[in-house]
Design a protein around this motif. Structure first.
Motif, PDB file in Angstrom:
ATOM      1  N   ASN B  48      17.517   6.666   0.333  1.00 45.04           N
ATOM      2  CA  ASN B  48      16.331   6.668   1.154  1.00 45.04           C
ATOM      3  C   ASN B  48      16.923   5.722   2.355  1.00 45.04           C
ATOM      4  O   ASN B  48      15.691   5.232   3.121  1.00 45.04           O
ATOM      5  CB  ASN B  48      15.285   6.007   0.434  1.00 45.04           C
ATOM      6  CG  ASN B  48      15.234   4.785   0.020  1.00 45.04           C
ATOM      7  OD1 ASN B  48      16.456   4.229  -0.053  1.00 45.04           O
ATOM      8  ND2 ASN B  48      13.977   4.316  -0.455  1.00 45.04           N
ATOM      9  N   MET B  73      11.980   6.507   8.996  1.00 44.46           N
ATOM     10  CA  MET B  73      10.567   6.532   8.502  1.00 44.46           C
ATOM     11  C   MET B  73       9.957   7.742   8.279  1.00 44.46           C
ATOM     12  O   MET B  73       9.551   7.737   6.885  1.00 44.46           O
ATOM     13  CB  MET B  73       9.409   6.026   9.574  1.00 44.46           C
ATOM     14  CG  MET B  73       9.918   4.325  10.325  1.00 44.46           C
ATOM     15  SD  MET B  73       9.679   3.306   8.905  1.00 44.46           S
ATOM     16  CE  MET B  73      10.553   2.047   9.356  1.00 44.46           C
ATOM     17  N   ARG B  76      11.621   8.784   4.869  1.00 40.43           N
ATOM     18  CA  ARG B  76      11.201   7.556   3.755  1.00 40.43           C
ATOM     19  C   ARG B  76       9.896   8.286   3.055  1.00 40.43           C
ATOM     20  O   ARG B  76       9.415   8.108   2.070  1.00 40.43           O
ATOM     21  CB  ARG B  76      11.298   6.505   4.097  1.00 40.43           C
ATOM     22  CG  ARG B  76      12.714   5.657   4.242  1.00 40.43           C
ATOM     23  CD  ARG B  76      12.547   4.566   4.651  1.00 40.43           C
ATOM     24  NE  ARG B  76      14.052   3.784   4.832  1.00 40.43           N
ATOM     25  CZ  ARG B  76      14.070   2.980   5.971  1.00 40.43           C
ATOM     26  NH1 ARG B  76      13.404   2.569   6.690  1.00 40.43           N
ATOM     27  NH2 ARG B  76      15.317   2.512   5.976  1.00 40.43           N
ATOM     28  N   LYS B  77       9.166   8.916   4.206  1.00 37.86           N
ATOM     29  CA  LYS B  77       7.876   9.195   3.792  1.00 37.86           C
ATOM     30  C   LYS B  77       7.667  10.096   2.365  1.00 37.86           C
ATOM     31  O   LYS B  77       6.734  10.278   1.792  1.00 37.86           O
ATOM     32  CB  LYS B  77       7.009   9.880   4.796  1.00 37.86           C
ATOM     33  CG  LYS B  77       6.449   9.116   5.792  1.00 37.86           C
ATOM     34  CD  LYS B  77       5.882   9.770   7.077  1.00 37.86           C
ATOM     35  CE  LYS B  77       5.759   9.073   8.346  1.00 37.86           C
ATOM     36  NZ  LYS B  77       5.267   9.733   9.296  1.00 37.86           N
ATOM     37  N   MET B  81      10.036   5.180  -3.920  1.00 36.60           N
ATOM     38  CA  MET B  81      10.888   4.416  -4.581  1.00 36.60           C
ATOM     39  C   MET B  81      10.308   3.435  -5.412  1.00 36.60           C
ATOM     40  O   MET B  81       9.294   2.599  -4.998  1.00 36.60           O
ATOM     41  CB  MET B  81      11.647   3.412  -3.544  1.00 36.60           C
ATOM     42  CG  MET B  81      13.112   2.702  -4.342  1.00 36.60           C
ATOM     43  SD  MET B  81      14.355   2.343  -3.217  1.00 36.60           S
ATOM     44  CE  MET B  81      15.573   2.232  -4.244  1.00 36.60           C
ATOM     45  N   LEU B  88       5.278  -5.345  -5.453  1.00 39.40           N
ATOM     46  CA  LEU B  88       3.748  -5.183  -5.113  1.00 39.40           C
ATOM     47  C   LEU B  88       3.265  -5.990  -3.857  1.00 39.40           C
ATOM     48  O   LEU B  88       4.045  -7.220  -3.778  1.00 39.40           O
ATOM     49  CB  LEU B  88       2.865  -5.148  -6.395  1.00 39.40           C
ATOM     50  CG  LEU B  88       2.906  -3.987  -7.412  1.00 39.40           C
ATOM     51  CD1 LEU B  88       1.976  -4.524  -8.433  1.00 39.40           C
ATOM     52  CD2 LEU B  88       2.748  -2.721  -6.742  1.00 39.40           C
ATOM     53  N   PHE B  89       2.504  -5.666  -3.060  1.00 41.06           N
ATOM     54  CA  PHE B  89       1.952  -6.579  -2.137  1.00 41.06           C
ATOM     55  C   PHE B  89       1.086  -7.657  -2.860  1.00 41.06           C
ATOM     56  O   PHE B  89      -0.250  -7.184  -3.131  1.00 41.06           O
ATOM     57  CB  PHE B  89       1.500  -5.619  -1.045  1.00 41.06           C
ATOM     58  CG  PHE B  89       2.230  -4.761  -0.280  1.00 41.06           C
ATOM     59  CD1 PHE B  89       3.528  -5.002  -0.207  1.00 41.06           C
ATOM     60  CD2 PHE B  89       1.622  -3.421  -0.051  1.00 41.06           C
ATOM     61  CE1 PHE B  89       4.062  -3.988   0.463  1.00 41.06           C
ATOM     62  CE2 PHE B  89       2.308  -2.481   0.402  1.00 41.06           C
ATOM     63  CZ  PHE B  89       3.873  -2.602   0.593  1.00 41.06           C
ATOM     64  N   MET B  92      -2.907  -7.821  -1.971  1.00 39.36           N
ATOM     65  CA  MET B  92      -3.868  -6.726  -2.218  1.00 39.36           C
ATOM     66  C   MET B  92      -3.817  -6.447  -3.445  1.00 39.36           C
ATOM     67  O   MET B  92      -3.298  -6.772  -4.564  1.00 39.36           O
ATOM     68  CB  MET B  92      -3.101  -5.589  -1.412  1.00 39.36           C
ATOM     69  CG  MET B  92      -2.709  -5.714  -0.044  1.00 39.36           C
ATOM     70  SD  MET B  92      -1.888  -4.078   0.726  1.00 39.36           S
ATOM     71  CE  MET B  92      -1.597  -4.667   2.202  1.00 39.36           C
ATOM     72  N   TYR B 100      -2.743   1.525   0.772  1.00 43.98           N
ATOM     73  CA  TYR B 100      -2.214   1.100   2.047  1.00 43.98           C
ATOM     74  C   TYR B 100      -1.497   2.232   2.699  1.00 43.98           C
ATOM     75  O   TYR B 100      -1.776   2.686   3.966  1.00 43.98           O
ATOM     76  CB  TYR B 100      -1.436  -0.116   1.802  1.00 43.98           C
ATOM     77  CG  TYR B 100      -0.972  -0.669   3.070  1.00 43.98           C
ATOM     78  CD1 TYR B 100      -1.583  -1.122   4.023  1.00 43.98           C
ATOM     79  CD2 TYR B 100       0.413  -0.632   3.420  1.00 43.98           C
ATOM     80  CE1 TYR B 100      -1.193  -1.607   5.112  1.00 43.98           C
ATOM     81  CE2 TYR B 100       1.061  -1.059   4.417  1.00 43.98           C
ATOM     82  CZ  TYR B 100       0.217  -1.344   5.402  1.00 43.98           C
ATOM     83  OH  TYR B 100       0.645  -1.924   6.674  1.00 43.98           O
ATOM     84  N   ALA B 101      -0.387   2.783   1.929  1.00 45.20           N
ATOM     85  CA  ALA B 101       0.573   3.576   2.809  1.00 45.20           C
ATOM     86  C   ALA B 101      -0.050   5.020   3.161  1.00 45.20           C
ATOM     87  O   ALA B 101       0.031   5.307   4.472  1.00 45.20           O
ATOM     88  CB  ALA B 101       1.803   3.953   2.038  1.00 45.20           C
ATOM     89  N   LYS B 104      -2.205   3.731   6.207  1.00 42.30           N
ATOM     90  CA  LYS B 104      -1.348   3.272   7.648  1.00 42.30           C
ATOM     91  C   LYS B 104      -0.308   4.416   7.969  1.00 42.30           C
ATOM     92  O   LYS B 104       0.169   4.423   9.083  1.00 42.30           O
ATOM     93  CB  LYS B 104      -0.759   1.910   7.210  1.00 42.30           C
ATOM     94  CG  LYS B 104      -1.585   0.640   7.340  1.00 42.30           C
ATOM     95  CD  LYS B 104      -1.943   0.420   8.669  1.00 42.30           C
ATOM     96  CE  LYS B 104      -3.174  -0.386   8.654  1.00 42.30           C
ATOM     97  NZ  LYS B 104      -3.765  -0.755   9.923  1.00 42.30           N
ATOM     98  N   VAL B 105       0.196   5.086   6.973  1.00 43.77           N
ATOM     99  CA  VAL B 105       1.400   5.999   7.315  1.00 43.77           C
ATOM    100  C   VAL B 105       0.826   7.462   7.575  1.00 43.77           C
ATOM    101  O   VAL B 105       1.352   7.971   8.645  1.00 43.77           O
ATOM    102  CB  VAL B 105       2.535   6.012   6.295  1.00 43.77           C
ATOM    103  CG1 VAL B 105       3.819   6.783   6.570  1.00 43.77           C
ATOM    104  CG2 VAL B 105       2.900   4.378   6.092  1.00 43.77           C
ATOM    105  N   ARG B 149       1.561   3.670  -6.319  1.00 47.68           N
ATOM    106  CA  ARG B 149       1.914   3.282  -4.855  1.00 47.68           C
ATOM    107  C   ARG B 149       2.793   4.313  -4.299  1.00 47.68           C
ATOM    108  O   ARG B 149       2.622   4.776  -3.282  1.00 47.68           O
ATOM    109  CB  ARG B 149       2.164   2.155  -4.824  1.00 47.68           C
ATOM    110  CG  ARG B 149       2.361   1.486  -3.523  1.00 47.68           C
ATOM    111  CD  ARG B 149       2.907   0.009  -3.074  1.00 47.68           C
ATOM    112  NE  ARG B 149       4.045  -0.331  -3.525  1.00 47.68           N
ATOM    113  CZ  ARG B 149       4.671  -1.438  -3.360  1.00 47.68           C
ATOM    114  NH1 ARG B 149       4.034  -2.462  -2.800  1.00 47.68           N
ATOM    115  NH2 ARG B 149       6.095  -1.638  -3.985  1.00 47.68           N
ATOM    116  N   ALA B 150       4.053   4.573  -5.019  1.00 48.54           N
ATOM    117  CA  ALA B 150       4.998   5.329  -4.616  1.00 48.54           C
ATOM    118  C   ALA B 150       4.603   6.837  -4.418  1.00 48.54           C
ATOM    119  O   ALA B 150       4.707   7.590  -3.604  1.00 48.54           O
ATOM    120  CB  ALA B 150       6.275   5.173  -5.270  1.00 48.54           C
ATOM    121  N   MET B 153       2.115   8.766  -1.510  1.00 45.49           N
ATOM    122  CA  MET B 153       2.457   9.198  -0.463  1.00 45.49           C
ATOM    123  C   MET B 153       2.985  10.682  -0.778  1.00 45.49           C
ATOM    124  O   MET B 153       3.494  11.377   0.190  1.00 45.49           O
ATOM    125  CB  MET B 153       3.789   8.498   0.014  1.00 45.49           C
ATOM    126  CG  MET B 153       3.553   7.215   0.854  1.00 45.49           C
ATOM    127  SD  MET B 153       2.536   7.580   2.149  1.00 45.49           S
ATOM    128  CE  MET B 153       3.421   8.296   3.501  1.00 45.49           C
TER     129      MET B 153
END
Lengths: 219, 240
Positions: B48, B73, B76-77, B81, B88-89, B92, B100-101, B104-105, B149-150, B153
């Motif tokens: 990636n 970018m 990677r979407k 990973m 982790l953030f 949050m 989040y992603a 934002k993404v 989280r991964a 997306m």
């Protein structure tokens, strides 16, 4: 012992007015220093060397010379060089703001560097753009870590602000000196001013702790 | 779906990958095994572009991602990973981490992201911890949130970099169970792991790396019972 606090009573309103004068330029200086410091910190961590060089030289100059010298240069030398009759207030804000930015930029830079590299990787792996990553992931964590150091810088600035009495700005310190000269007694007005500085710094400290506690809710 | 062609990676004077070529088909589960320092993680991170290969090409769905013209970018979407140390953030909650992603993404609305987040947390068995911050979670729980989280997306490919190596032993199973569930959905997965039994059970193919060289590339039964290289034999004797 020759002490008589009753004599300063007529001067109390005059000295108290200095609180406003001090707070006015200190708050503007802190804000200016913080904004400029954040920008300089981002310059320092970019891979683009001219920006980094500018920020590094800037920091080196403002940390490497006395604040009172910077203040004098701005207040006394600018009129000589440009003919512009700069006010004591503007001189004070410029000197303290520019000086504070140098220290703040170092604090913020260190804060950004201290955020775990894994955070950047996790954000990258999700495809998060640089700007969002900085704004939403890195800076919030950096600010949380550096809050005590930032508060320290703001407290230092508040106390050092007394230096502006040397250019005739009517701040708390200057007013205490004037009262002392009028009365031929210096201890009482200086002691009174000292108490006020202590109270201001204590309030700032408590405010800092409160914000810190709020931010630690995720711990 | 993934094709790596003669990948090398040099850090300073240290040649970590010495020309690795392999392919991973759509829906395939590939595990990468090998001693510490063999280059497993570095190879995975090349896929990636968290590491840029020094030379060689990587293709994903026939697009060369190692080309300088490619937008990292965007690539990677499509590739999720999962890290050894979760990442982790911390500021949050579990749900916010997952939401989040997509927001934002992908630009999804908060409502849509929340729906995705809740579904995924349910899938990894973390519904009751939605509002918990990472430092209130155990290692196994953190890793399950990180997987969610991964997945948020909706990637086609999932990379796992030693996902259970930082966990207490009693938490390994809960994470492996989630991963096992994922293999059944037809997800393309590349997993660097030291969990030999897991590798044997779920992998379609095992890659054995040693000192930056791909020594074996076989299906798990052959690899674990009858490895063809001496290096793999001695490695397996030590770990099994």
């Amino acid at each position: 012992m020759n002490l008589d606090f009753s004599q300063i009573v007529p001067y109390i309103p005059f000295i108290l007015e200095g609180i406003g004068a001090t707070l006015k330029f200190v708050s503007v200086s802190i804000l200016a220093g913080f904004i400029l410091g954040t920008i300089l910190a981002i310059f320092k961590i970019t891979g683009f060397w001219p920006l980094k060089a500018i920020a590094d030289v800037y920091t080196s100059i403002f940390r490497g010379t006395p604040l009172i010298l910077q203040l004098m240069i701005i207040y006394l030398a600018i009129p000589q060089l440009t003919g512009y009759d700069i006010s004591a207030f503007l001189s004070a804000v410029l000197a303290f703001g520019l000086n504070s930015a140098a220290y703040v930029s170092e604090i913020i830079r260190a804060g950004i560097m201290a955020v775990d590299k894994g955070q950047t990787e996790a954000a990258k792996a999700l495809g998060v753009p640089y700007r969002s990553m900085m704004l939403n992931i890195i800076l919030p964590q950096a600010f949380k870590n550096i809050l005590p150091a930032l508060m320290n810088e703001f407290i230092t600035l508040t106390k050092e602000s007394a230096l502006v009495s040397t250019i005739g700005y009517l701040d708390l310190m200057r007013r205490a000196q004037i009262a002392g000269a009028d009365l031929y007694r210096n201890f009482e007005p200086l002691f009174f001013a000292g108490v006020i500085y202590w109270v201001m710094v204590t309030i700032l400290t408590l405010a800092g702790r409160y914000v810190e506690r709020r931010m630690r809710q995720s711990d | 779906m993934i094709k790596a062609d003669n990948i090398t990676k040099v850090f300073g004077k240290n040649e970590v990958l010495k020309g690795i070529s392999t392919t991973v088909g759509k829906g395939e589960v590939v595990t990468i095994i090998g001693p510490s320092g063999s280059g497993k993680s570095t190879f995975l991170r090349c896929l990636n572009l968290l590491e840029e290969p020094t030379s060689g090409q990587i293709y994903i769905n026939d697009e060369e991602i190692t080309s300088p013209r490619v937008n990292k970018m965007e690539i990677r979407k499509n590739i999720g990973m999962v890290f050894q140390h979760f990442h982790l953030f911390p500021h949050m909650t579990a749900l916010e981490n997952v939401m989040y992603a997509p927001q934002k993404v992908k630009g999804l609305s908060k409502k849509e992201a929340e729906q995705i987040g809740k579904n995924l947390l349910a899938r990894v068995g973390m519904t009751d911890k939605e509002k918990a911050y990472p430092n209130r979670l155990s290692g196994g729980q953190k890793q399950r949130v990180a997987i969610a989280r991964a997945l948020a997306m909706e990637p086609e490919i999932m990379l796992f970099d030693e996902p259970t190596s930082a966990l207490d032993p009693e938490m390994v199973k809960e994470v492996l169970d989630v991963m096992k569930g994922l293999t059944e959905t037809g997800m393309t997965m590349v997993i660097v792991t030291h969990e030999m039994n897991f590798a044997k059970e779920v992998a379609d193919k095992v890659l054995f790396l040693d000192d930056g060289v791909l020594l074996e590339e076989t299906e798990p039964n052959t690899f674990f019972t009858n490895p063809s290289t001496e290096r793999a034999q001695s490695f397996l004797e030590k770990v099994l």
